[in-house]
Design a protein around this motif. Sequence first.
Motif, mmCIF file in Angstrom:
data_model
loop_
_atom_site.group_PDB
_atom_site.id
_atom_site.type_symbol
_atom_site.label_atom_id
_atom_site.label_comp_id
_atom_site.label_asym_id
_atom_site.label_seq_id
_atom_site.Cartn_x
_atom_site.Cartn_y
_atom_site.Cartn_z
ATOM 1 N N LYS A 230 0.852 -1.198 0.000
ATOM 2 C CA LYS A 230 0.000 0.000 0.000
ATOM 3 C C LYS A 230 0.880 1.237 0.000
ATOM 4 O O LYS A 230 1.071 1.892 -1.009
ATOM 5 N N CYS A 239 0.750 8.844 -6.372
ATOM 6 C CA CYS A 239 0.897 10.312 -6.413
ATOM 7 C C CYS A 239 1.796 10.747 -7.565
ATOM 8 O O CYS A 239 1.608 11.829 -8.120
ATOM 9 N N LEU A 263 6.542 20.015 -0.113
ATOM 10 C CA LEU A 263 6.711 20.140 1.341
ATOM 11 C C LEU A 263 6.437 18.789 1.973
ATOM 12 O O LEU A 263 5.304 18.295 1.947
ATOM 13 N N GLY A 264 7.492 18.149 2.478
ATOM 14 C CA GLY A 264 7.392 16.801 3.029
ATOM 15 C C GLY A 264 7.942 15.793 2.041
ATOM 16 O O GLY A 264 7.586 15.820 0.857
ATOM 17 N N ASP A 267 6.431 9.094 1.857
ATOM 18 C CA ASP A 267 6.065 8.284 0.687
ATOM 19 C C ASP A 267 5.372 9.139 -0.371
ATOM 20 O O ASP A 267 5.682 9.041 -1.562
ATOM 21 N N GLY A 269 5.432 12.479 -0.677
ATOM 22 C CA GLY A 269 6.367 13.504 -1.157
ATOM 23 C C GLY A 269 7.346 12.942 -2.173
ATOM 24 O O GLY A 269 7.664 13.607 -3.176
ATOM 25 N N GLU A 287 11.734 19.538 4.525
ATOM 26 C CA GLU A 287 11.553 18.423 5.478
ATOM 27 C C GLU A 287 11.904 18.857 6.886
ATOM 28 O O GLU A 287 12.663 19.807 7.090
ATOM 29 N N ASP A 289 12.482 16.085 9.032
ATOM 30 C CA ASP A 289 13.125 14.853 9.479
ATOM 31 C C ASP A 289 14.491 14.743 8.778
ATOM 32 O O ASP A 289 14.541 14.721 7.541
ATOM 33 N N THR A 319 2.548 17.848 1.366
ATOM 34 C CA THR A 319 2.386 16.377 1.400
ATOM 35 C C THR A 319 2.668 15.845 2.801
ATOM 36 O O THR A 319 3.058 14.698 2.950
ATOM 37 N N ASN A 322 0.617 16.955 8.143
ATOM 38 C CA ASN A 322 0.724 17.825 9.315
ATOM 39 C C ASN A 322 -0.152 19.061 9.058
ATOM 40 O O ASN A 322 -0.803 19.142 8.021
ATOM 41 N N HIS A 345 -3.958 14.360 3.392
ATOM 42 C CA HIS A 345 -5.357 13.952 3.545
ATOM 43 C C HIS A 345 -6.296 15.103 3.904
ATOM 44 O O HIS A 345 -7.389 15.197 3.374
ATOM 45 N N LEU A 389 -7.270 17.645 -0.983
ATOM 46 C CA LEU A 389 -6.322 16.873 -1.798
ATOM 47 C C LEU A 389 -6.603 17.015 -3.296
ATOM 48 O O LEU A 389 -7.645 16.640 -3.797
ATOM 49 N N ASN A 391 -5.242 15.843 -6.046
ATOM 50 C CA ASN A 391 -5.239 14.779 -7.060
ATOM 51 C C ASN A 391 -6.619 14.163 -7.198
ATOM 52 O O ASN A 391 -6.980 13.667 -8.260
ATOM 53 N N HIS A 398 -5.724 8.209 -7.954
ATOM 54 C CA HIS A 398 -4.765 7.246 -8.485
ATOM 55 C C HIS A 398 -5.434 6.316 -9.497
ATOM 56 O O HIS A 398 -6.606 5.998 -9.371
HETATM 57 P P1 NAI Z 1 4.738 10.256 5.668
HETATM 58 O O1 NAI Z 1 4.661 10.311 7.137
HETATM 59 O O2 NAI Z 1 5.467 9.157 4.986
HETATM 60 O O3 NAI Z 1 5.327 11.622 5.074
HETATM 61 C C1 NAI Z 1 5.061 12.896 5.569
HETATM 62 C C2 NAI Z 1 6.402 13.630 5.620
HETATM 63 O O4 NAI Z 1 6.177 15.005 5.945
HETATM 64 C C3 NAI Z 1 7.337 13.064 6.691
HETATM 65 O O5 NAI Z 1 8.573 12.692 6.111
HETATM 66 C C4 NAI Z 1 7.491 14.221 7.687
HETATM 67 O O6 NAI Z 1 8.776 14.252 8.272
HETATM 68 C C5 NAI Z 1 7.229 15.428 6.814
HETATM 69 N N1 NAI Z 1 6.779 16.616 7.551
HETATM 70 C C6 NAI Z 1 5.994 16.701 8.657
HETATM 71 N N2 NAI Z 1 5.845 17.986 9.044
HETATM 72 C C7 NAI Z 1 6.532 18.727 8.138
HETATM 73 C C8 NAI Z 1 6.753 20.122 7.999
HETATM 74 N N3 NAI Z 1 6.248 21.005 8.868
HETATM 75 N N4 NAI Z 1 7.504 20.552 6.961
HETATM 76 C C9 NAI Z 1 8.048 19.682 6.082
HETATM 77 N N5 NAI Z 1 7.877 18.334 6.177
HETATM 78 C C10 NAI Z 1 7.128 17.866 7.189
HETATM 79 O O7 NAI Z 1 3.213 10.274 5.162
HETATM 80 P P2 NAI Z 1 2.698 9.918 3.696
HETATM 81 O O8 NAI Z 1 2.337 8.481 3.629
HETATM 82 O O9 NAI Z 1 3.648 10.485 2.726
HETATM 83 O O10 NAI Z 1 1.308 10.703 3.681
HETATM 84 C C11 NAI Z 1 1.258 12.121 3.724
HETATM 85 C C12 NAI Z 1 -0.184 12.589 3.671
HETATM 86 O O11 NAI Z 1 -0.767 12.209 2.420
HETATM 87 C C13 NAI Z 1 -1.097 11.952 4.710
HETATM 88 O O12 NAI Z 1 -2.057 12.890 5.117
HETATM 89 C C14 NAI Z 1 -1.760 10.816 3.955
HETATM 90 O O13 NAI Z 1 -2.956 10.405 4.573
HETATM 91 C C15 NAI Z 1 -1.963 11.450 2.616
HETATM 92 N N6 NAI Z 1 -2.113 10.581 1.457
HETATM 93 C C16 NAI Z 1 -2.739 11.146 0.372
HETATM 94 C C17 NAI Z 1 -2.907 10.431 -0.775
HETATM 95 C C18 NAI Z 1 -3.605 11.044 -1.934
HETATM 96 O O14 NAI Z 1 -3.937 10.341 -2.884
HETATM 97 N N7 NAI Z 1 -3.862 12.335 -1.947
HETATM 98 C C19 NAI Z 1 -2.417 9.042 -0.923
HETATM 99 C C20 NAI Z 1 -1.725 8.564 0.255
HETATM 100 C C21 NAI Z 1 -1.584 9.323 1.392
#
Ligand code: NAI
Length: 477
Positions: A230, A239, A263-264, A267, A269, A287, A289, A319, A322, A345, A389, A391, A398
Amino acid sequence: MAFDYKVADLSLAEFGRKEIRLAEHEMPGLMATRAEFGDSKPLTGAKIMGSLHMTVQTAVLIETLVALGAEVRWVSCNIFSTQDHAAAAVVVGPNGTPDNPQGVPVFAWKGETLEEYWWCTEQALNWPGGAPNMILDDGGDATMLVHKGAEYEKAGAVPDPSTADSDEFRVVLELLNRNFAEDPQKWTRIAPHIKGVTEETTTGVHRLYEMHRDGALLFPAINVNDSVTKSKFDNKYGCRHSLVDGINRATDVLIGGKVAVILGYGDVGKGCAESLRGQGARVIVTEIDPICALQAAMDGYQVATLEDVVETADIFVTTTGNFNIIMADHMARMKHQAIVGNIGHFDNEIDMAGLAATPGVEKIEIKPQVHEWRFADGHSIIVLSEGRLLNLGNATGHPSFVMSNSFTNQTIAQIELFTKPGEYPVGVYVLPKHLDEKVARMHLDALGVRLTELTKEQAAYIGVDVAGPYKPDTYRY
Ligand code: NAI
């Protein structure tokens, strides 16, 4: 038999059905799951309330759950993400007609208000003659509604909308307030029926772990997001496809040569950065992190802070999952016609309330989900999907093949929780690795992948079984 539903237009069903038919071919995992479990019907007796973007791909998921024996009621988990033709086709069903719908109750249309969104969520949880016994969630809104409702009822506390810290939560509290007046046991009655929830996305999974940590979780949960097949596929490759699709459909601006800020660098990002780089954009990553920042640098991206680049970049995409990432003050300082969007999200990554409250700002609708915000000095920015979101708001999310991976995990997770309740006490679980590998395996043939088989000796040498699992749980891919 008549059933309740609310979608935009049932006459779109034929178009929806044609796209569902094409999608089925691109979703080999779901179709193989139908073939494997279609006779034994392990979901017989399951009453699944689903809250997940009502797209063509989700239609194939819904009809897979039905093929496995489940009764289903569905809503979208975002006000802009429904594809109206898919929703219509699901309601009409493969054998029905718009005059005689025979499918699944769906409550979803593109462009809901917040009030309508939460009304839809409640309708899908209102099970005729009973209660749902499973939830399939994306972002955790359905799970949250059941938990919040039960929490207020148990405390005997009237939900007070004036205490809400956001517009969205005010609407939730208004709904719960009405429920409390009409039926003060509504959610405490529904909650014990629910055997479990399977959660699709990073943000929803965060909410589940928090509730479990606080001792508030009422039923077991499977974290589908952290199946490797996933998050390392949908979040990244999904994405990579749908970000650029959303920006193109919204603006049709040439991306090559532009400076884009992601931003971020999780996965999502990673997929987004690659998506824009593929179009020739010069991509900058932000980032918090150090590990992800170092990854971005070694992947060849400049890593900077938003402050460094806010006045010079052309495209900004959040992305992070947060909140308060791009604030009104940042947007006021951006270049004329800079594009701002979010793919995380929730819509709180971009400070839309602050933008709307900026003195002298004017909002001009270019078309639905594309708005020019003109500042008092005459320069403007373009905001996509009102900060939701993009996309799914500006494009169709997707594509089928990657969602087949996600949704095969969802289906397996539903079967696990529904058929083996004794094995999952209240808590948050990920699917075992052999099932993750099974999902990947189901998608190899369609791509013409020829897998190398381990010899017995090789398997013994690296300490695994010939049939897998091939990696320890600590392996990160
Ligand atoms: P993740 O946790 O792998 O990545 C988020 C990244 O953002 C982390 O590396 C974190 O360190 C960074 N981050 C946090 N605060 C930050 C800040 N203030 N400035 C810069 N970077 C910061 O999470 P993932 O899986 O990448 O998901 C991110 C979001 O996307 C979630 O809300 C998720 O639910 C959503 N999502 C959306 C999809 C879509 O189709 N639109 C598909 C999958 C997930």
